[in-house]
Design an enzyme around this catalytic site. Structure first.
Site, PDB file in Angstrom:
ATOM      1  N   HIS A 148       0.729  -1.232  -0.148  1.00  0.00           N
ATOM      2  CA  HIS A 148      -0.014  -0.159  -0.111  1.00  0.00           C
ATOM      3  C   HIS A 148       0.951   1.266  -0.005  1.00  0.00           C
ATOM      4  O   HIS A 148       2.042   1.080  -0.106  1.00  0.00           O
ATOM      5  CB  HIS A 148      -0.837   0.150   1.010  1.00  0.00           C
ATOM      6  CG  HIS A 148      -0.420   0.026   2.428  1.00  0.00           C
ATOM      7  ND1 HIS A 148       0.571   0.776   3.023  1.00  0.00           N
ATOM      8  CD2 HIS A 148      -0.412  -0.847   3.461  1.00  0.00           C
ATOM      9  CE1 HIS A 148       0.902   0.719   4.298  1.00  0.00           C
ATOM     10  NE2 HIS A 148       0.189  -0.462   4.654  1.00  0.00           N
ATOM     11  N   CYS A 152       2.620  -4.681   6.810  1.00  0.00           N
ATOM     12  CA  CYS A 152       2.567  -4.572   5.465  1.00  0.00           C
ATOM     13  C   CYS A 152       3.941  -3.901   4.662  1.00  0.00           C
ATOM     14  O   CYS A 152       4.799  -3.512   5.452  1.00  0.00           O
ATOM     15  CB  CYS A 152       1.254  -3.547   4.943  1.00  0.00           C
ATOM     16  SG  CYS A 152       0.063  -4.369   5.603  1.00  0.00           S
TER      17      CYS A 152
END
Length: 403
Positions: free
Chosen positions: A173, A181
């Site tokens: 992202h 992430c």
């Protein structure tokens, strides 16, 4: 642009996201960082993002995406392949040609990834995963409020599940903050997302995403020596080396507690499929899913006794296969199987039979069936006991209000 690649019709559409480097395009990094250097580099990039000093050094010219594709002769429907290297904080995007071989299109600096070298093991450990994943079209549609255009790499995969690892929503992202992430900054994330969705919309069923702790050279394996991950990293290196030799993403499978790799044909390289799972391992995953929450919440490994070790051998052998049984029992993966379910919070009405440690290893199919049945019974009894407690409390409250 070259003539678009004629793909075989693909049933499942997929998405995956791409890759990064500090400032060089190539398959081998000049960087060889110490652990402290890795942490310092991540913090420096985080500060740069916060102060608006973007793009990060080594970022391709994002405004010239179409020109860069044309200059490298990348077809409009070219398949994608992504590699991530945590130590170097690099993400690579590779594109395939009509021969099924892949060439490096771009390397991007990862702004931030959380945790340290080593795989993600459980929900909430703030650790970025390592292993072999794929992104499909469904995984390109993230319904979270913050990162609408993010790619879900598909953690936990079959390997993670059979090795009792837990967690969810590991994304590629934007931004520069992470609790598991890969944060790429907004502009880089948008380019990767665009490339991935274009490939998926053109018919690529799955985009392979290979996540490594570092570039898997012998020198780095010696440098980042971690005894607890030596066997796991050596297994990852097999897949890394196969791609380095063939320039085609290998077929990845899971049977037992290890990855397996097979060279991909031209057609398989142009149309990558999901990770394959043998029937025996698929059954193990299905069994464990019924008791998944408490398996995932296991306490720290206990010292393995000779009795437990001997009792466990028959279980792994039944689905992992002869020669590797001993190594399974003796390494960290084996220890995971020796773990009992996480202790259940005692309820005064629950029998000790339903709360005490299991008298068997979860590697054994019979033990998993017993554990699942015990969980069901314990849940039903707990619900009834809770209802009874609430009834008693209501009656007490009613009596006190009448006084």
């Amino acid at each position: 642009m070259t003539k678009p690649i004629a793909h075989i019709k693909r049933t499942a559409l997929t998405v995956c996201a791409a890759v990064a480097v500090l400032g060089h395009i190539g398959t081998a990094s000049a960087l060889s960082l110490d652990i402290d250097d890795i942490a310092e580099m991540r913090l420096e990039r985080k500060k740069a993002n916060a102060s608006g000093k973007l793009p990060l050094p080594g970022t391709p010219d994002l405004k010239r995406l179409d020109d860069r594709l044309a200059e490298q002769g990348v077809a409009a429907d070219a398949p994608l392949f992504i590699r991530v290297f945590k130590a170097e904080s690099e993400m690579e995007v590779w594109t395939g040609d009509e021969s099924g071989r892949y060439s490096l299109f771009a390397t991007y600096p990862i702004c931030y990834w959380s945790g340290t070298l080593g795989p993600k093991e459980k929900e909430g450990d703030k650790q970025a995963p390592e292993g072999f994943y794929t992104v499909n079209m469904e995984q390109s549609i993230h319904k979270g409020a913050k990162w609408e255009k993010a790619l879900n790499v598909g953690y936990p995969n079959a390997f993670d599940r059979v090795n009792l690892r837990s967690g969810s929503y590991i994304l590629i992202h934007g931004g520069c903050a992470s609790i598991g992430c890969f944060a790429m900054t907004n502009a880089v994330s948008h380019e990767i997302y665009k490339l991935a969705t274009q490939a998926l919309e053109a018919g690529q069923p799955h985009i392979p995403v290979h996540v490594f702790p570092f570039r898997m050279t012998e020198g780095n394996l010696a440098k980042y020596n971690a005894p607890e991950w030596r066997s796991f990293w050596s297994n990852l290196k097999q897949g890394y080396d196969l791609f380095e030799r063939t320039r085609r993403p290998p077929r990845v499978s899971v049977c037992g507690p290890r990855y397996g790799f097979t060279p991909a044909s031209r057609i398989e390289a142009l149309n990558p499929g999901p990770i394959e799972v043998c029937p025996e391992t698929a059954q193990v995953i299905a069994d464990l899913s019924r008791i998944n929450k408490r398996v995932a919440e296991q306490p720290e490994p206990q010292t393995e006794t000779a009795e437990i070790k001997t009792a466990s051998l028959a279980g792994p052998a039944s689905y992992l296969g002869g020669p590797i049984t001993a190594s399974v029992v003796n390494n960290r993966i084996g220890e995971n199987f020796e773990q009992q379910l996480a202790p259940r919070k005692p309820h005064s009405g629950l029998s000790e039979t339903l709360t005490r440690p299991l008298p068997c290893s979860l590697a054994m199919p019979a033990c998993r069936r017993y554990a699942a049945l015990r969980e069901q019974i314990a849940h039903k009894i707990t619900v009834k006991l809770d209802e009874s407690d609430r009834t008693v409390k209501k009656k007490k409250k009613k009596r006190s209000s009448h006084r």
